[in-house]
Design an enzyme around this catalytic site. Structure first.
Site, PDB file in Angstrom:
ATOM      1  N   VAL A 147       6.837  -0.293  -0.800  1.00  0.00           N
ATOM      2  CA  VAL A 147       6.337  -1.581  -1.280  1.00  0.00           C
ATOM      3  C   VAL A 147       6.606  -1.750  -2.779  1.00  0.00           C
ATOM      4  CG1 VAL A 147       4.620  -1.780   0.570  1.00  0.00           C
ATOM      5  CG2 VAL A 147       3.974  -0.661  -1.576  1.00  0.00           C
ATOM      6  N   GLN A 181      10.631   0.927   3.680  1.00  0.00           N
ATOM      7  CA  GLN A 181       9.200   0.961   4.009  1.00  0.00           C
ATOM      8  C   GLN A 181       8.397   0.952   2.719  1.00  0.00           C
ATOM      9  OE1 GLN A 181       8.563   4.052   7.403  1.00  0.00           O
ATOM     10  NE2 GLN A 181      10.489   4.523   6.420  1.00  0.00           N
ATOM     11  N   HIS A 187       7.240  -3.312   5.083  1.00  0.00           N
ATOM     12  CA  HIS A 187       5.795  -3.080   4.898  1.00  0.00           C
ATOM     13  C   HIS A 187       5.200  -3.912   3.762  1.00  0.00           C
ATOM     14  CE1 HIS A 187       6.026   1.051   7.144  1.00  0.00           C
ATOM     15  NE2 HIS A 187       6.002   0.024   7.953  1.00  0.00           N
ATOM     16  N   ALA A 200      16.638  13.082  -2.362  1.00  0.00           N
ATOM     17  CA  ALA A 200      17.529  11.919  -2.232  1.00  0.00           C
ATOM     18  C   ALA A 200      18.383  11.734  -3.482  1.00  0.00           C
ATOM     19  CB  ALA A 200      16.691  10.668  -1.972  1.00  0.00           C
TER      20      ALA A 200
HETATM   21  P1  OAD Z   1       5.808   9.878   4.053  1.00  0.00           P
HETATM   22  O1  OAD Z   1       4.867  10.180   2.929  1.00  0.00           O
HETATM   23  O2  OAD Z   1       5.288   9.980   5.439  1.00  0.00           O
HETATM   24  O3  OAD Z   1       7.037  10.860   3.986  1.00  0.00           O
HETATM   25  C1  OAD Z   1       7.760  11.044   2.798  1.00  0.00           C
HETATM   26  C2  OAD Z   1       8.980  11.827   3.113  1.00  0.00           C
HETATM   27  O4  OAD Z   1       9.721  11.923   1.919  1.00  0.00           O
HETATM   28  C3  OAD Z   1       8.718  13.248   3.606  1.00  0.00           C
HETATM   29  O5  OAD Z   1       9.473  13.485   4.762  1.00  0.00           O
HETATM   30  C4  OAD Z   1       9.218  14.124   2.450  1.00  0.00           C
HETATM   31  O6  OAD Z   1       9.846  15.304   2.922  1.00  0.00           O
HETATM   32  C5  OAD Z   1      10.248  13.223   1.832  1.00  0.00           C
HETATM   33  N1  OAD Z   1      10.504  13.472   0.411  1.00  0.00           N
HETATM   34  C6  OAD Z   1       9.689  13.949  -0.571  1.00  0.00           C
HETATM   35  N2  OAD Z   1      10.318  14.008  -1.750  1.00  0.00           N
HETATM   36  C7  OAD Z   1      11.579  13.540  -1.536  1.00  0.00           C
HETATM   37  C8  OAD Z   1      12.737  13.343  -2.365  1.00  0.00           C
HETATM   38  N3  OAD Z   1      12.700  13.625  -3.674  1.00  0.00           N
HETATM   39  N4  OAD Z   1      13.848  12.828  -1.779  1.00  0.00           N
HETATM   40  C9  OAD Z   1      13.870  12.539  -0.462  1.00  0.00           C
HETATM   41  N5  OAD Z   1      12.822  12.706   0.353  1.00  0.00           N
HETATM   42  C10 OAD Z   1      11.695  13.202  -0.170  1.00  0.00           C
HETATM   43  O7  OAD Z   1       6.446   8.463   3.718  1.00  0.00           O
HETATM   44  P2  OAD Z   1       7.117   7.411   4.705  1.00  0.00           P
HETATM   45  O8  OAD Z   1       7.804   8.074   5.848  1.00  0.00           O
HETATM   46  O9  OAD Z   1       7.882   6.463   3.860  1.00  0.00           O
HETATM   47  O10 OAD Z   1       3.108   2.506   5.471  1.00  0.00           O
HETATM   48  O11 OAD Z   1       5.834   6.682   5.249  1.00  0.00           O
HETATM   49  C11 OAD Z   1       5.970   5.616   6.109  1.00  0.00           C
HETATM   50  C12 OAD Z   1       4.806   4.697   5.972  1.00  0.00           C
HETATM   51  O12 OAD Z   1       3.590   5.420   6.129  1.00  0.00           O
HETATM   52  C13 OAD Z   1       4.648   4.078   4.601  1.00  0.00           C
HETATM   53  O13 OAD Z   1       5.499   2.977   4.383  1.00  0.00           O
HETATM   54  C14 OAD Z   1       3.226   3.651   4.615  1.00  0.00           C
HETATM   55  C15 OAD Z   1       2.584   4.863   5.255  1.00  0.00           C
HETATM   56  O14 OAD Z   1       1.502   4.621   6.031  1.00  0.00           O
HETATM   57  C16 OAD Z   1       2.335   1.469   5.098  1.00  0.00           C
HETATM   58  O15 OAD Z   1       1.762   1.428   4.031  1.00  0.00           O
HETATM   59  C17 OAD Z   1       2.265   0.381   6.122  1.00  0.00           C
END
Ligand code: OAD
Length: 234
Positions: A96, A94, A112, A223
């Site tokens: 970019v 997801q 995305h 991660a």
């Molecule tokens: P989020 O910002 O919603 O979530 C990030 C996740 O990463 C959270 O669950 C954190 O707990 C976790 N996290 C933080 N630090 C971490 C680490 N060091 N290792 C592993 N995990 C960690 O991001 P996404 O779920 O990727 O879409 O968001 C999905 C989409 O929402 C994005 O692609 C974007 C946004 O709207 C678009 O731009 C279309």
């Protein structure tokens, strides 16, 4: 350790958490705000029509941050997994940014979009690599057809890319692993439910995702700390 046999097909869904330790803030981590604008206000077709300059300012800032970032151990572990599995890994991100590619992953599906690509908002010219505009453009760049050049990003309200390929890979996978994604943004949040019951489903991240109940295993931690050990990739 994750045991992967020579017949397993692995689907990895990566999210913003994978790039967090590389210095790219997650979405929910910053409260979904940029300069007090909800992200949806600067990442949507409506925003583009209303204020394309503001939209470019936001993506120029993101290009700047991403161009200074380097892949971390999670990106490298996934690149090595691709090599080891010889075509049996489907890496769907997801994100970019291009940190998976920088770490050596060859086949990354960016559902995305890609920060370092742009496209015309009017004609069917294919998206093209674009490392410009780490500073906002003075004028909105124009295509030869007269249309405006926009970031090649899936904005809120737009359809993600490559969904046919993604669903075909989901149908075939025997192991599904989501890493660093909050499990709230659709359609990615529902991928695990599509395969639950017939594939092993694994989550890796420091917090429980919203769709936790569909996972059979959850490995709590960053991660870059969990993946190398889980995948047995030093
Ligand atoms: P989020 O910002 O919603 O979530 C990030 C996740 O990463 C959270 O669950 C954190 O707990 C976790 N996290 C933080 N630090 C971490 C680490 N060091 N290792 C592993 N995990 C960690 O991001 P996404 O779920 O990727 O879409 O968001 C999905 C989409 O929402 C994005 O692609 C974007 C946004 O709207 C678009 O731009 C279309």
């Amino acid at each position: 350790m994750l045991a992967v046999s020579h017949t397993d097909r692995v689907f990895v869904l990566s999210g913003a958490g994978v790039s967090a330790e590389s210095g790219i803030p997650t979405f929910r981590g910053v409260g979904g705000l940029w300069r007090n604008h909800p992200i949806e206000e600067v990442a949507s077709p409506v925003a583009w029509e209303r204020d394309p300059r503001l939209v470019w300012e936001f993506y120029s800032m993101r290009r700047r941050v991403a161009s200074a970032a380097e892949p971390n151990r999670a990106h490298f572990a996934l690149a090595k997994l691709e090599q080891n599995l010889e075509g049996r890994l489907f890496l769907c991100t997801q994100n970019v940014d291009n940190l998976h590619e920088q770490a050596g992953s060859k086949r990354v599906v960016h559902m995305h979009g890609e920060l370092f690509k742009s496209r015309c908002d009017t004609c069917s010219r294919p998206p093209f690599e674009d490392f410009n505009f780490c500073e906002p453009p003075a004028e909105i760049p124009r295509c030869d057809c007269g249309g405006r050049i926009r970031p090649h990003i899936c904005w809120f309200g737009e359809a993600p890319f490559e969904m046919d390929r993604i669903f075909r890979a989901l149908e075939k996978c025997t192991v599904f692993m989501a890493v660093g994604t909050s499990g709230v943004v659709e359609p990615a949040a529902s991928f695990v439910a599509c395969v639950a019951g017939r594939a092993r489903t694994i989550y890796v991240g420091p917090e429980k995702p919203a769709n936790l109940s569909s996972f059979t295993q959850c490995h709590m931690g960053k991660a870059e700390e969990v993946l190398p050990g889980l995948l047995d990739i030093p």
